[in-house]
Scaffold this motif. Structure first.
Motif, mmCIF file in Angstrom:
data_model
loop_
_atom_site.group_PDB
_atom_site.id
_atom_site.type_symbol
_atom_site.label_atom_id
_atom_site.label_comp_id
_atom_site.label_asym_id
_atom_site.label_seq_id
_atom_site.Cartn_x
_atom_site.Cartn_y
_atom_site.Cartn_z
ATOM 1 N N ILE A 135 0.830 -1.211 0.000
ATOM 2 C CA ILE A 135 0.000 0.000 0.000
ATOM 3 C C ILE A 135 0.865 1.262 0.000
ATOM 4 O O ILE A 135 0.636 2.188 -0.796
ATOM 5 C CB ILE A 135 -0.971 -0.017 1.189
ATOM 6 C CG1 ILE A 135 -1.966 -1.176 1.020
ATOM 7 C CG2 ILE A 135 -1.722 1.311 1.294
ATOM 8 C CD1 ILE A 135 -2.903 -1.370 2.203
ATOM 9 N N ASP A 136 1.867 1.328 0.886
ATOM 10 C CA ASP A 136 2.739 2.503 0.906
ATOM 11 C C ASP A 136 3.496 2.648 -0.414
ATOM 12 O O ASP A 136 3.713 3.764 -0.903
ATOM 13 C CB ASP A 136 3.726 2.425 2.067
ATOM 14 C CG ASP A 136 3.089 2.825 3.395
ATOM 15 O OD1 ASP A 136 2.185 3.679 3.376
ATOM 16 O OD2 ASP A 136 3.487 2.280 4.434
ATOM 17 N N ALA A 137 3.902 1.522 -1.006
ATOM 18 C CA ALA A 137 4.595 1.586 -2.299
ATOM 19 C C ALA A 137 3.653 2.064 -3.399
ATOM 20 O O ALA A 137 4.040 2.858 -4.265
ATOM 21 C CB ALA A 137 5.178 0.226 -2.654
ATOM 22 N N ALA A 138 2.411 1.596 -3.374
ATOM 23 C CA ALA A 138 1.447 1.992 -4.408
ATOM 24 C C ALA A 138 1.210 3.502 -4.397
ATOM 25 O O ALA A 138 1.012 4.119 -5.449
ATOM 26 C CB ALA A 138 0.131 1.255 -4.203
ATOM 27 N N LYS A 139 1.271 4.105 -3.225
ATOM 28 C CA LYS A 139 1.104 5.559 -3.136
ATOM 29 C C LYS A 139 2.262 6.281 -3.806
ATOM 30 O O LYS A 139 2.114 7.432 -4.240
ATOM 31 C CB LYS A 139 0.997 5.976 -1.670
ATOM 32 C CG LYS A 139 -0.268 5.493 -0.979
ATOM 33 C CD LYS A 139 -0.243 5.840 0.504
ATOM 34 C CE LYS A 139 -1.474 5.293 1.219
ATOM 35 N NZ LYS A 139 -1.428 5.546 2.680
ATOM 36 N N GLN A 140 3.410 5.616 -3.890
ATOM 37 C CA GLN A 140 4.550 6.203 -4.594
ATOM 38 C C GLN A 140 4.419 6.026 -6.098
ATOM 39 O O GLN A 140 4.859 6.874 -6.867
ATOM 40 C CB GLN A 140 5.862 5.562 -4.115
ATOM 41 C CG GLN A 140 6.059 5.527 -2.617
ATOM 42 C CD GLN A 140 5.920 6.885 -1.965
ATOM 43 O OE1 GLN A 140 6.379 7.884 -2.519
ATOM 44 N NE2 GLN A 140 5.295 6.927 -0.802
ATOM 45 N N SER A 144 -0.028 8.938 -6.703
ATOM 46 C CA SER A 144 -0.603 9.539 -5.495
ATOM 47 C C SER A 144 -2.122 9.479 -5.469
ATOM 48 O O SER A 144 -2.738 9.717 -4.429
ATOM 49 C CB SER A 144 -0.143 10.997 -5.371
ATOM 50 O OG SER A 144 -0.579 11.754 -6.504
ATOM 51 N N GLU A 145 -2.743 9.149 -6.607
ATOM 52 C CA GLU A 145 -4.200 9.083 -6.676
ATOM 53 C C GLU A 145 -4.726 7.693 -6.323
ATOM 54 O O GLU A 145 -5.756 7.265 -6.849
ATOM 55 C CB GLU A 145 -4.687 9.491 -8.072
ATOM 56 C CG GLU A 145 -4.415 10.949 -8.413
ATOM 57 C CD GLU A 145 -5.164 11.910 -7.498
ATOM 58 O OE1 GLU A 145 -6.303 11.590 -7.103
ATOM 59 O OE2 GLU A 145 -4.598 12.974 -7.171
ATOM 60 N N LEU A 146 -4.029 6.978 -5.464
ATOM 61 C CA LEU A 146 -4.553 5.713 -4.946
ATOM 62 C C LEU A 146 -5.748 6.030 -4.054
ATOM 63 O O LEU A 146 -5.621 6.720 -3.048
ATOM 64 C CB LEU A 146 -3.485 4.978 -4.135
ATOM 65 C CG LEU A 146 -3.915 3.660 -3.490
ATOM 66 C CD1 LEU A 146 -4.047 2.574 -4.551
ATOM 67 C CD2 LEU A 146 -2.903 3.231 -2.415
ATOM 68 N N VAL A 147 -6.925 5.559 -4.434
ATOM 69 C CA VAL A 147 -8.126 5.883 -3.672
ATOM 70 C C VAL A 147 -8.514 4.777 -2.703
ATOM 71 O O VAL A 147 -9.324 4.992 -1.799
ATOM 72 C CB VAL A 147 -9.323 6.203 -4.603
ATOM 73 C CG1 VAL A 147 -9.022 7.438 -5.435
ATOM 74 C CG2 VAL A 147 -9.654 5.022 -5.511
ATOM 75 N N GLU A 148 -7.949 3.591 -2.893
ATOM 76 C CA GLU A 148 -8.210 2.516 -1.945
ATOM 77 C C GLU A 148 -7.041 1.537 -1.917
ATOM 78 O O GLU A 148 -6.591 1.058 -2.949
ATOM 79 C CB GLU A 148 -9.481 1.747 -2.312
ATOM 80 C CG GLU A 148 -9.813 0.638 -1.324
ATOM 81 C CD GLU A 148 -11.061 -0.157 -1.707
ATOM 82 O OE1 GLU A 148 -11.413 -1.093 -0.977
ATOM 83 O OE2 GLU A 148 -11.679 0.176 -2.743
ATOM 84 N N GLY A 185 -7.841 6.231 -8.958
ATOM 85 C CA GLY A 185 -8.954 7.102 -9.304
ATOM 86 C C GLY A 185 -8.899 7.703 -10.689
ATOM 87 O O GLY A 185 -8.037 7.379 -11.516
ATOM 88 N N ASP A 186 -9.816 8.647 -10.921
ATOM 89 C CA ASP A 186 -9.966 9.288 -12.224
ATOM 90 C C ASP A 186 -8.757 10.133 -12.615
ATOM 91 O O ASP A 186 -8.495 10.344 -13.798
ATOM 92 C CB ASP A 186 -11.210 10.177 -12.234
ATOM 93 C CG ASP A 186 -12.494 9.379 -12.093
ATOM 94 O OD1 ASP A 186 -12.447 8.143 -12.285
ATOM 95 O OD2 ASP A 186 -13.542 9.976 -11.784
ATOM 96 N N ASN A 187 -8.037 10.649 -11.620
ATOM 97 C CA ASN A 187 -6.935 11.563 -11.906
ATOM 98 C C ASN A 187 -5.571 10.873 -11.927
ATOM 99 O O ASN A 187 -4.543 11.545 -11.979
ATOM 100 C CB ASN A 187 -6.920 12.690 -10.867
ATOM 101 C CG ASN A 187 -8.175 13.537 -10.932
ATOM 102 O OD1 ASN A 187 -8.679 13.832 -12.015
ATOM 103 N ND2 ASN A 187 -8.697 13.911 -9.778
ATOM 104 N N SER A 188 -5.578 9.554 -11.884
ATOM 105 C CA SER A 188 -4.320 8.818 -11.892
ATOM 106 C C SER A 188 -3.651 8.877 -13.263
ATOM 107 O O SER A 188 -4.270 9.255 -14.262
ATOM 108 C CB SER A 188 -4.565 7.349 -11.514
ATOM 109 O OG SER A 188 -4.985 7.234 -10.177
ATOM 110 N N LYS A 189 -2.380 8.485 -13.302
ATOM 111 C CA LYS A 189 -1.660 8.390 -14.568
ATOM 112 C C LYS A 189 -2.345 7.355 -15.463
ATOM 113 O O LYS A 189 -3.051 6.470 -14.973
ATOM 114 C CB LYS A 189 -0.202 7.987 -14.318
ATOM 115 C CG LYS A 189 0.578 8.982 -13.464
ATOM 116 C CD LYS A 189 1.990 8.492 -13.258
ATOM 117 C CE LYS A 189 2.802 9.465 -12.402
ATOM 118 N NZ LYS A 189 2.331 9.483 -10.997
ATOM 119 N N PRO A 190 -2.153 7.453 -16.782
ATOM 120 C CA PRO A 190 -2.874 6.555 -17.709
ATOM 121 C C PRO A 190 -2.758 5.072 -17.370
ATOM 122 O O PRO A 190 -3.729 4.326 -17.515
ATOM 123 C CB PRO A 190 -2.225 6.871 -19.063
ATOM 124 C CG PRO A 190 -1.797 8.298 -18.942
ATOM 125 C CD PRO A 190 -1.350 8.458 -17.511
#
Length: 253
Positions: free
Chosen positions: A108-113, A116-120, A139-144
């Protein structure tokens, strides 16, 4: 591996997977990942070499690793595996103990790196005390690569006899991941990455050596140029996690 299917409207199928089938697959896959991580760490240059600044070149003879940078206690290298590359970052972390780093060496902490738009980020199933299944939803604002996508990953944590800590994180194939969330599988992608950390002790118990290894897109469905560019960014995760430790533990320096 046995799965069962049931109709879910015309032209649709909903798959489910038993805990036994899931456990067998993940145990085998994670054991393989753990061994690859340990081999990648043992193939790294020596601690003394890593600590010497301004050097670059090839890794150990015949190990396949090519060092891209070796400076100020940081080694970044890559190795070709088929048509793709595996990237490795190796850092000597001063004033960060193995126990401190292992608290942030998780999916989870790695996924936020990664984005940053990790919503869950949620642990959805514990198969064993050291083996978990995690849902990552962007989420909607994440990278492609991540936008409106979900990935189901396993996280396995092991302590070796010499005290080395190993954490393996890899995404499940889509057919297995979708079987865990049969009603929500339209956004699920499979086999995004295989990765993990090897955290080794130093004589100074308040410092450690961290090796982070990542192969993005092992299934090969992304353009190679995109994968290789993003891999270079992913190996910098250790630095961001080190900063996270300093933020959450004010006594660290």
């Amino acid at each position: 591996m046995k799965t069962s299917s049931a109709a879910c409207g015309p032209g649709h199928q909903s798959w489910s997977i038993s805990d036994d089938s899931l456990r067998r697959y993940v145990q085998y896959a994670s054991e393989s990942c753990i061994q690859e991580l340990l081999m990648s760490a043992s193939a790294s240059v020596s601690v003394s070499s890593v600590s010497e600044p301004n050097k670059s070149g090839n890794g150990g003879a015949g190990d396949g690793w090519k060092i891209l940078t070796l400076e100020n206690g940081v080694e970044i290298s890559k190795r070709r595996t088929g048509s793709l590359h595996v990237f490795r970052s190796r850092w000597v972390l001063r004033s960060v103990s193995p126990q401190q780093f292992i608290t942030v060496a998780n999916a989870i902490d790695a996924a936020k790196q990664w984005d940053s738009e990790l919503v869950e980020g949620r642990y959805i199933k514990d198969l064993e005390d050291n083996l978990s299944i995690i849902r990552l939803r962007f989420g909607d604002n994440s990278k492609p690569l991540f936008r409106k996508r979900e990935f189901i990953v396993y996280e396995r944590r092991e302590t070796m006899e010499d005290g080395t800590l190993v954490v393996a994180v890899a995404s499940l194939p889509k057919e297995i991941a979708a079987g865990l969330l049969p009603q929500q599988n339209n956004a699920i992608r499979g086999l995004l990455l295989q990765s993990g950390w090897v955290v080794e002790k130093l004589e100074d118990i308040n410092s450690c050596i961290v090796t982070y290894v990542v192969q993005l897109d092992p299934a090969g469905w992304l353009p190679k140029w995109f994968v290789n560019r993003l891999n270079t960014k992913l190996v910098m995760i250790i630095e961001n996690l080190r900063k996270l430790i300093q933020t959450t533990a004010p006594h660290s320096s």
